[in-house]
Design an enzyme around this catalytic site. Structure first.
Site, short mmCIF file in Angstrom:
data_model
loop_
_atom_site.label_atom_id
_atom_site.label_comp_id
_atom_site.label_asym_id
_atom_site.label_seq_id
_atom_site.Cartn_x
_atom_site.Cartn_y
_atom_site.Cartn_z
N GLU A 133 1.63 -4.30 9.45
CA GLU A 133 2.61 -3.40 10.06
C GLU A 133 2.48 -3.46 11.59
O GLU A 133 3.46 -3.31 12.30
CB GLU A 133 2.40 -1.98 9.55
CG GLU A 133 3.60 -1.08 9.81
CD GLU A 133 3.51 0.26 9.12
OE1 GLU A 133 2.98 0.34 8.00
OE2 GLU A 133 3.96 1.25 9.72
N LYS B 105 3.39 12.82 9.16
CA LYS B 105 3.53 12.97 10.62
C LYS B 105 4.89 13.59 10.95
O LYS B 105 4.98 14.54 11.69
CB LYS B 105 3.39 11.58 11.26
CG LYS B 105 3.43 11.58 12.75
CD LYS B 105 3.08 10.19 13.28
CE LYS B 105 3.46 10.06 14.74
NZ LYS B 105 3.12 8.73 15.28
N HIS C 145 -13.56 -14.38 -10.20
CA HIS C 145 -13.14 -14.74 -11.56
C HIS C 145 -11.62 -14.78 -11.69
O HIS C 145 -11.09 -14.78 -12.80
CB HIS C 145 -13.74 -13.75 -12.56
CG HIS C 145 -15.24 -13.83 -12.57
ND1 HIS C 145 -15.94 -14.60 -13.46
CD2 HIS C 145 -16.15 -13.28 -11.74
CE1 HIS C 145 -17.23 -14.50 -13.19
NE2 HIS C 145 -17.39 -13.71 -12.15
N GLY D 120 0.82 6.25 12.61
CA GLY D 120 0.47 6.57 11.22
C GLY D 120 -0.72 5.76 10.71
O GLY D 120 -1.67 6.31 10.14
N ARG D 121 -0.69 4.44 10.92
CA ARG D 121 -1.76 3.60 10.37
C ARG D 121 -3.05 3.69 11.18
O ARG D 121 -4.03 3.02 10.87
CB ARG D 121 -1.27 2.14 10.29
CG ARG D 121 -0.76 1.57 11.59
CD ARG D 121 0.05 0.32 11.34
NE ARG D 121 0.73 -0.19 12.53
CZ ARG D 121 1.91 0.24 12.98
NH1 ARG D 121 2.52 1.23 12.36
NH2 ARG D 121 2.47 -0.30 14.04
N GLU E 113 9.76 10.28 0.29
CA GLU E 113 8.76 10.24 -0.79
C GLU E 113 7.88 11.49 -0.75
O GLU E 113 7.68 12.17 -1.75
CB GLU E 113 7.86 9.00 -0.67
CG GLU E 113 8.53 7.68 -0.97
CD GLU E 113 9.15 7.03 0.26
OE1 GLU E 113 9.42 7.74 1.25
OE2 GLU E 113 9.40 5.81 0.19
N LYS F 110 13.30 3.70 5.45
CA LYS F 110 13.42 5.15 5.31
C LYS F 110 14.88 5.61 5.24
O LYS F 110 15.16 6.68 4.75
CB LYS F 110 12.70 5.85 6.47
CG LYS F 110 11.18 5.73 6.39
CD LYS F 110 10.48 6.60 7.41
CE LYS F 110 8.98 6.45 7.27
NZ LYS F 110 8.22 7.35 8.12
C1 G6Q Z 1 2.43 3.87 9.84
C2 G6Q Z 1 3.83 3.91 9.46
C3 G6Q Z 1 4.12 4.44 8.10
C4 G6Q Z 1 4.03 5.96 8.00
C5 G6Q Z 1 4.66 6.40 6.69
C6 G6Q Z 1 4.58 7.89 6.50
O1 G6Q Z 1 2.02 3.45 10.89
O2 G6Q Z 1 4.57 4.55 10.43
O3 G6Q Z 1 3.29 3.88 7.12
O4 G6Q Z 1 2.71 6.39 8.09
O5 G6Q Z 1 5.98 5.96 6.66
O6 G6Q Z 1 5.21 8.59 7.53
P1 G6Q Z 1 5.01 10.12 7.69
O7 G6Q Z 1 3.57 10.39 7.97
O8 G6Q Z 1 5.88 10.53 8.84
O9 G6Q Z 1 5.43 10.76 6.41
#
Ligand code: G6Q
Length: 593
Positions: free
Chosen positions: A400, A253, A431, A314-315, A259, A556
């Site tokens: 989250e 986003k 199990h 994001g989620r 990462e 981050k």
């Molecule tokens: C989701 C969070 C988090 C995010 C990641 C990746 O709701 O904000 O999980 O999706 O940190 O972020 P970017 O999409 O900006 O790389």
């Protein structure tokens, strides 16, 4: 609730009653204004409601932890219709919540709690595009991602639905081109593997959906997901791939997440090592982001960028362009079916009365278990191998969103919020950790999820149909967890007295059972939206902002400070605490730096 209204919405659907809100052109005040957001008077704190007091009183007599009067054996014996009374059916999902420690009075008080806390008003505000994410001053409109073309949902006076469908159309064209082979790599070869690079919300949804819908995928194209900064992830996912046949979807986003950016740079170098020509990037990299400037800076042509918007968290983004790899895998028609499933559940949530409303029910029972029975975790246990990433996905969605300790106005929550979400598919879990669920000291409410129809009726005359055995297990588990096994029953089996306590099961361990018609893209959309809205109802009652993630944001920035100290680019500082200093020094020594 809403900080300030920033938009209006009219959901037009040919078959459904449109939801309308008053138009407003008033701009929201910046969240960082000295006064902070105003929480509307109708958004009442849960412990200030009459219902909360009633529930507290009820829990004293019906509490698994402190009292013994709520007993599921007795409850079922007393009311022969309990199993159907506390069950609802909607959109092909049968939810049986009768094996929870609830009765009519508990349910009445829980519904009253939702009313007193203003959940319905808050829901209207969300669908209308009000800036309910008050700490970031943003609308929360993942529901717009699956709105039909003729819906009108406005943000800052602009209808956003055409933009959503424009991106979907571009995704569709791209997905079809990759699937048909019209999109070729730089050297003219077909794309055989799509690698999504993303993390958190830009990874968990796409992986979960790819695994869940494996049976609907184009099997000649493999999708892989690189998320971890650990180089072993990139190494393992690419070690057997040919750069000429590999396409990377860089999903972020913000397009600044360390990462993802590190993995994307590594992928670029990996590709160009064989392809040599920087022009190859255009054929082997596409981006999904809200940040065109950073995408261009990375070297991806913005013509190959698929956008989304800051009103999608994001989620909550697996049904946006973040789902591009899903669309390539399952094809545009199946992807649209999945979106239709999400929309079905949005409409159910918006229009069904609370007592028949699946998200309300899951949420309220969750609140009863969490806040009144003291349950600290919830296990999500799908009896479906295709859903093996579902618990991980819900873990982020719930923890989250509602893992917060302060209310919307910044004051501390005087109640518990998100439980720990965890789980694995049945029957594997049986199990392993089910031991603790049956006989441990902490009660673990479970969501048991199964499909009536298998996608493949596997079996043999000798072994029987696997699906019957699978379903027998889920039903048996729910039964055993609810009713247990008394010492008398254990003795009657001829068990020696000393062994009786070990073989006794207390029962009264709460479960929801969802028996769902059949797994399909549409059904997956319904299931995910069900949990999204469950989280919404709970966050609404807990009066937290379910749509920010300051804890994640912290992560981050923290590591960035230390990176140069590890690589040797900077001398090791002694500015940290003595533990961190020693660990950094030890690491440098072990790496010979
Ligand atoms: C989701 C969070 C988090 C995010 C990641 C990746 O709701 O904000 O999980 O999706 O940190 O972020 P970017 O999409 O900006 O790389």
């Amino acid at each position: 609730m809403a900080a300030k209204k920033n938009s209006t919405s009219t959901q037009k659907s040919s078959t459904k009653k449109p939801s309308t809100t008053k138009a407003s052109t008033k701009k929201p005040a910046p969240a960082k204004s000295a006064a902070g957001p105003t929480v509307p008077a109708w958004h009442v704190a849960p412990d200030k409601t009459k219902a909360w007091k009633k529930l507290t009183a009820l829990s004293k007599t019906g509490n698994l932890m402190t009292g013994k009067s709520m007993d599921l054996r007795k409850a079922f014996a007393k009311d022969k219709s309990r199993g159907t009374k506390f069950a609802v059916e909607a959109l092909g999902i049968h939810l049986d919540y009768s094996k929870n420690l609830i009765d009519g009075a508990t349910m009445d008080a829980l519904f009253a709690l939702a009313t007193e806390c203003g959940v319905a008003k808050h829901m209207k505000a969300m669908f209308a595009g009000d800036a309910i994410n008050v700490t970031e001053n943003r609308a929360v409109l993942h529901t717009a991602l699956r709105a039909p073309k003729n819906a009108v949902i406005k943000v800052d006076g602009k209808n956003i639905v055409p933009d959503v469908h424009e991106v979907l159309a571009r995704m569709e064209k791209f997905a079809n081109a990759v699937r048909s082979g019209a999109w070729r790599g730089h050297t003219g070869k077909r794309i055989r593997t799509v690698v999504n690079i993303g993390i958190g919300g830009s990874d968990l949804g796409p992986v979960m959906a790819y695994e869940a819908l494996k049976d609907f995928t184009e099997r000649s194209i493999d999708c892989r997901y690189v998320s971890n900064i650990d180089g072993e992830d990139f190494y393992e996912k690419t070690r057997d791939l040919d750069p000429e046949e590999t396409l990377f979807v860089v999903s972020s986003k913000t397009f600044t997440t360390i990462e993802t950016m590190t993995n994307a740079q590594t992928a670029r170098a990996w590709s160009l090592k064989k392809l040599k020509d920087p022009a190859a990037v255009a054929k082997h990299f596409v981006a999904v982001s809200t940040n065109a400037a950073e995408v261009a800076k990375f070297g991806i042509d913005t013509a190959n960028m698929f956008g989304f918007w800051d009103w999608v968290g994001g989620r909550y983004s697996m049904d946006s362009a973040i789902g591009l790899s899903t669309m390539v895998a399952v094809g545009p028609d199946n992807f649209r079916e999945m979106l239709a499933g999400f929309h079905d559940m949005d409409e159910h949530f918006r229009t069904a009365p609370a007592r028949k409303n699946l998200p309300y029910l899951l949420a309220l029972i969750g609140i009863w278990n969490r806040d009144f029975l003291g349950c600290e975790t919830v296990a999500v246990l799908p009896y479906c191998q295709y859903l093996h990433r579902l618990s991980a996905y819900f873990q982020q969605l719930e923890m989250e969103s509602n893992g917060k300790r302060v209310q919307l106005d910044g004051s501390p929550c005087r109640w518990q919020t998100s439980p720990v979400i965890w789980g694995e598919p049945g029957t594997n879990g049986q199990h392993a950790f089910y031991q603790m669920i049956h006989q441990g000291t902490s009660p673990v409410p479970c969501d048991l999820i199964a499909f009536a129809q298998p996608l493949h009726a596997v079996g043999s005359e000798a072994a029987g149909e696997h699906h019957d055995i699978l379903l027998a297990n889920i039903f048996a588990q729910g039964e055993a967890l609810a009713f247990g096994k008394t010492p008398a029953e254990v003795r009657a089996e001829g068990t020696p007295e000393w062994l009786v306590p070990h073989r006794t099961f207390t029962g009264n361990r709460p479960t929801n059972t969802m028996l769902i018609e059949k797994l399909s893209p549409r059904m997956l959309g319904r299931i995910i939206a069900l949990y999204e809205h469950k989280v919404f109802v709970q966050g609404s009652i807990w009066r937290v902002n379910s749509f920010d993630q300051w804890g994640v944001e912290l992560g981050k920035v923290l590591a960035k400070r230390i990176i140069p100290e590890l690589s040797g680019a900077k001398p090791a500082k002694t500015a940290h605490d003595s533990s961190t200093n020693a660990l950094i020094a030890k690491y440098r020594a072990l790496r010979g730096r």
